[in-house]
Design a protein around this motif. Structure first.
Motif, PDB file in Angstrom:
ATOM      1  N   GLN A  21     -20.555  10.266  41.378  1.00 21.33           N
ATOM      2  CA  GLN A  21     -19.180  10.131  41.875  1.00 21.33           C
ATOM      3  C   GLN A  21     -19.065   8.957  42.840  1.00 21.33           C
ATOM      4  O   GLN A  21     -18.086   8.200  42.791  1.00 21.33           O
TER       5      GLN A  21
ATOM      6  N   ALA B 180     -16.759   5.632  42.325  1.00 19.71           N
ATOM      7  CA  ALA B 180     -15.779   5.213  43.338  1.00 19.71           C
ATOM      8  C   ALA B 180     -16.057   3.777  43.780  1.00 19.71           C
ATOM      9  O   ALA B 180     -15.124   2.982  43.951  1.00 19.71           O
TER      10      ALA B 180
ATOM     11  N   ARG C 297     -14.881   1.462  41.071  1.00 20.18           N
ATOM     12  CA  ARG C 297     -13.414   1.310  41.086  1.00 20.18           C
ATOM     13  C   ARG C 297     -12.969   0.369  42.202  1.00 20.18           C
ATOM     14  O   ARG C 297     -12.065  -0.448  42.020  1.00 20.18           O
TER      15      ARG C 297
END
Length: 159
Positions: A79, A83, A86
């Motif tokens: 995760q 992130a 992104r």
């Protein structure tokens, strides 16, 4: 662009370091289990079947708990990496926009077909436009298409 950019190279270094840390954390979880398993294996011949079964069951519970912790660690790292990716994507997109705009003006580019920054850019001038030729050949290859049949096939494949 992404792969060859400085930020892309820096992200690869970061990602590799994160993967190495993840492996080290998982190894730290597994190391005591390996030792416990080796000890359990040695005790198999000296313990009664009932005592061995009880210790084996306890070991399996320990292993399951360690596996669950390792999976949580992997999920969290995944995760975090997503992130981070992104965030980098947003930065690169924001940075590329004015660069591409400037190139369009400087070089008289008529069109740019672009995917995300980590995909290829296709840049050409009107003199290289093959749209009409491609469209003509596509229309000859597919003069009539039964959209309803395609939709039914797609719906059936989904189920």
């Amino acid at each position: 662009v992404f792969r060859d950019s400085k930020v892309g190279k820096a992200f690869v270094v970061y990602r590799n370091a994160q993967v190495k840390r993840l492996r080290e954390r998982v190894d730290a979880e597994e190391r005591p289990l390996r030792a416990a398993y080796d000890e359990l294996t040695r005790q198999r011949t000296v313990l009664s079947p009932q005592a061995f079964a009880a210790r084996e069951q306890a070991f399996k519970q320990q292993a399951a708990a360690a596996d669950a912790r390792a999976n949580l660690i992997k999920q969290k790292v995944g995760q975090d990496m997503a992130a981070t990716q992104r965030e980098i994507d947003g930065l690169i997109d924001k940075t590329l926009d004015p660069i591409i705009s400037a190139l369009v003006s400087e070089r008289g580019i008529d069109i740019i077909l672009a995917g995300r920054h980590n995909q290829n850019f296709f840049v050409y001038s009107k003199q290289y436009d093959l749209t009409d030729v491609i469209l003509d050949r596509l229309n000859k290859a597919l003069p009539k298409v039964d959209i309803n049949a395609l939709a039914a096939k797609a719906t059936k494949a989904k189920k």
